[in-house]
Design a protein around this motif. Structure first.
Motif, PDB file in Angstrom:
ATOM      1  N   LEU A 186      14.446  75.021  -7.943  1.00 20.12           N
ATOM      2  CA  LEU A 186      15.172  76.043  -8.688  1.00 20.12           C
ATOM      3  C   LEU A 186      14.315  77.244  -9.067  1.00 20.12           C
ATOM      4  O   LEU A 186      14.843  78.316  -9.393  1.00 20.12           O
ATOM      5  CB  LEU A 186      15.756  75.437  -9.966  1.00 20.12           C
ATOM      6  N   SER A 187      13.004  77.097  -9.032  1.00 23.51           N
ATOM      7  CA  SER A 187      12.130  78.184  -9.472  1.00 23.51           C
ATOM      8  C   SER A 187      12.278  79.439  -8.616  1.00 23.51           C
ATOM      9  O   SER A 187      11.951  80.536  -9.065  1.00 23.51           O
ATOM     10  CB  SER A 187      10.664  77.714  -9.448  1.00 23.51           C
ATOM     11  N   TRP A 203      15.550  72.377 -19.494  1.00 28.41           N
ATOM     12  CA  TRP A 203      16.601  71.534 -18.933  1.00 28.41           C
ATOM     13  C   TRP A 203      16.008  70.183 -18.558  1.00 28.41           C
ATOM     14  O   TRP A 203      14.887  70.097 -18.050  1.00 28.41           O
ATOM     15  CB  TRP A 203      17.219  72.185 -17.694  1.00 28.41           C
ATOM     16  N   TYR A 204      16.789  69.131 -18.786  1.00 26.47           N
ATOM     17  CA  TYR A 204      16.350  67.775 -18.465  1.00 26.47           C
ATOM     18  C   TYR A 204      17.253  67.222 -17.367  1.00 26.47           C
ATOM     19  O   TYR A 204      18.470  67.163 -17.512  1.00 26.47           O
ATOM     20  CB  TYR A 204      16.416  66.888 -19.709  1.00 26.47           C
ATOM     21  N   LEU A 212      13.267  64.432 -15.365  1.00 27.21           N
ATOM     22  CA  LEU A 212      12.378  65.581 -15.190  1.00 27.21           C
ATOM     23  C   LEU A 212      12.731  66.673 -16.188  1.00 27.21           C
ATOM     24  O   LEU A 212      13.899  67.013 -16.368  1.00 27.21           O
ATOM     25  CB  LEU A 212      12.505  66.119 -13.759  1.00 27.21           C
ATOM     26  N   ARG A 213      11.714  67.238 -16.833  1.00 30.33           N
ATOM     27  CA  ARG A 213      11.908  68.360 -17.746  1.00 30.33           C
ATOM     28  C   ARG A 213      11.406  69.635 -17.079  1.00 30.33           C
ATOM     29  O   ARG A 213      10.296  69.662 -16.543  1.00 30.33           O
ATOM     30  CB  ARG A 213      11.145  68.119 -19.046  1.00 30.33           C
ATOM     31  N   MET A 214      12.237  70.684 -17.125  1.00 28.49           N
ATOM     32  CA  MET A 214      11.854  71.952 -16.514  1.00 28.49           C
ATOM     33  C   MET A 214      12.186  73.110 -17.441  1.00 28.49           C
ATOM     34  O   MET A 214      13.246  73.139 -18.067  1.00 28.49           O
ATOM     35  CB  MET A 214      12.575  72.150 -15.169  1.00 28.49           C
ATOM     36  N   HIS A 215      11.268  74.068 -17.518  1.00 24.68           N
ATOM     37  CA  HIS A 215      11.518  75.293 -18.265  1.00 24.68           C
ATOM     38  C   HIS A 215      12.286  76.252 -17.361  1.00 24.68           C
ATOM     39  O   HIS A 215      11.852  76.542 -16.249  1.00 24.68           O
ATOM     40  CB  HIS A 215      10.204  75.928 -18.711  1.00 24.68           C
ATOM     41  N   MET A 216      13.436  76.760 -17.846  1.00 27.47           N
ATOM     42  CA  MET A 216      14.328  77.539 -16.997  1.00 27.47           C
ATOM     43  C   MET A 216      14.517  78.955 -17.554  1.00 27.47           C
ATOM     44  O   MET A 216      15.405  79.204 -18.366  1.00 27.47           O
ATOM     45  CB  MET A 216      15.697  76.842 -16.889  1.00 27.47           C
TER      46      MET A 216
END
Length: 308
Positions: A186-187, A203-204, A212-216
């Motif tokens: 998604l990056s 977002w988890y 997975l945890r990602m900063h969006m």
């Protein structure tokens, strides 16, 4: 409580809860002077001072604190008795005032309200559609419907259904930018973010194998659920939608479900939940009927989360 009327108790409690004679009078539909005289008459009957007044401060005296608790219980008992009497009636009457997420104005709720009012023509509906977190007590509502993850609160919760939150994009976006297979992809994509009632940049993602945890960071932002839905349909980027909202568009080919092995969860791994909150005074029978209809119909239409 002998000798005191329910009206006097209501005015007194309103003044205490609003911390103001003027605001309480507005809520009660009377003049500030009338509210002041009512409380003064109550103090005269009791022979004690209930409220301590200064130019900018209004607070309970020691006697007022004790009396306020008793007055609240008396009003709650009266409301409960009225609800019990109403439950003996063959049909529901009166108004139902509540708030709901803005996306509900387009999906699901209008149809269910229509069916309820066909069966109970004496029921009147007053809906505040907003994605802002509304306090039903402050706004004088019967209840407030909320989505996402329940917050700790003194308000009482009424669960409707848990649901899945999924990633979606339009066919036009995918044709131009490709479809991500996993969250890490998604990056390189445009992200459309819903900013109300609060911004959640992390977002988890949860699959059968991992969480997975990602900063969006957002490419585009919008404060409306319907606005988010329409931006995604218009090909502006990838966004997360409630599965019960996205499903019809996915089935018709207007949207594509991305990263289908993953669902969006809270930081503790829980599914989002559609639920209602209301104050300690409880729900009128007609309001409870509407919530029971929404819960039943939502589950019948498969809005609940995938069992995993």
């Amino acid at each position: 409580m002998q000798g005191r009327t329910l009206w006097e108790l209501k005015v007194f409690c309103a003044v205490v809860e609003k911390h103001s004679f003027v605001t309480a009078a507005r809520v009660m539909g009377i003049s500030p002077s009338s509210a002041t005289r009512t409380v003064q008459a109550l103090e005269t009957q009791l022979g004690v001072q209930l409220l301590q007044r200064s130019h900018k401060l209004l607070s309970l005296s020691a006697a007022g604190e004790l009396y306020y608790e008793s007055a609240k219980k008396m009003l709650e008992m009266q409301a409960e008795a009225e609800n019990e009497i109403a439950s003996l009636q063959s049909g529901a009457t009166g108004s139902i005032r509540f708030s709901a997420p803005e996306i509900f104005s387009r999906f699901f709720l209008p149809q269910q309200i229509g069916l309820l009012t066909q069966d109970f023509p004496d029921v009147r509906i007053d809906v505040l559609y907003t994605d802002i977190m509304v306090d039903p007590i402050q706004e004088n509502l019967d209840f407030s419907i909320r989505g996402a993850y329940p917050l700790s609160s003194e308000l009482i919760g009424y669960p409707l259904w848990d649901y899945d939150r999924i990633l979606c994009a339009s066919p036009a976006y995918i044709e131009k930018h490709g479809a991500p297979d996993k969250p890490e992809d998604l990056s390189s994509h445009a992200i459309v973010l819903h900013t109300a009632p609060r911004i959640l940049k992390d977002w988890y993602f949860k699959s059968d194998a991992r969480t997975l945890r990602m900063h969006m960071p957002a490419t585009h932002r919008v404060s409306s659920g319907t606005g988010l839905y329409e931006l995604i349909r218009a090909g502006m980027g990838i966004g997360r939608l409630a599965a019960w909202v996205a499903k019809p568009a996915i089935e018709s080919g207007e949207l594509v479900h991305l990263c289908p092995a993953y669902r969006m969860v809270s930081s503790s791994g829980k599914n989002p939940q559609m639920h209602a909150v209301y104050g300690a005074k409880g729900l009128p029978r007609r309001a409870k009927m509407l919530l029971e209809v929404l819960r039943t119909k939502g589950l019948e239409q498969g809005f609940e989360a995938t069992k995993r």
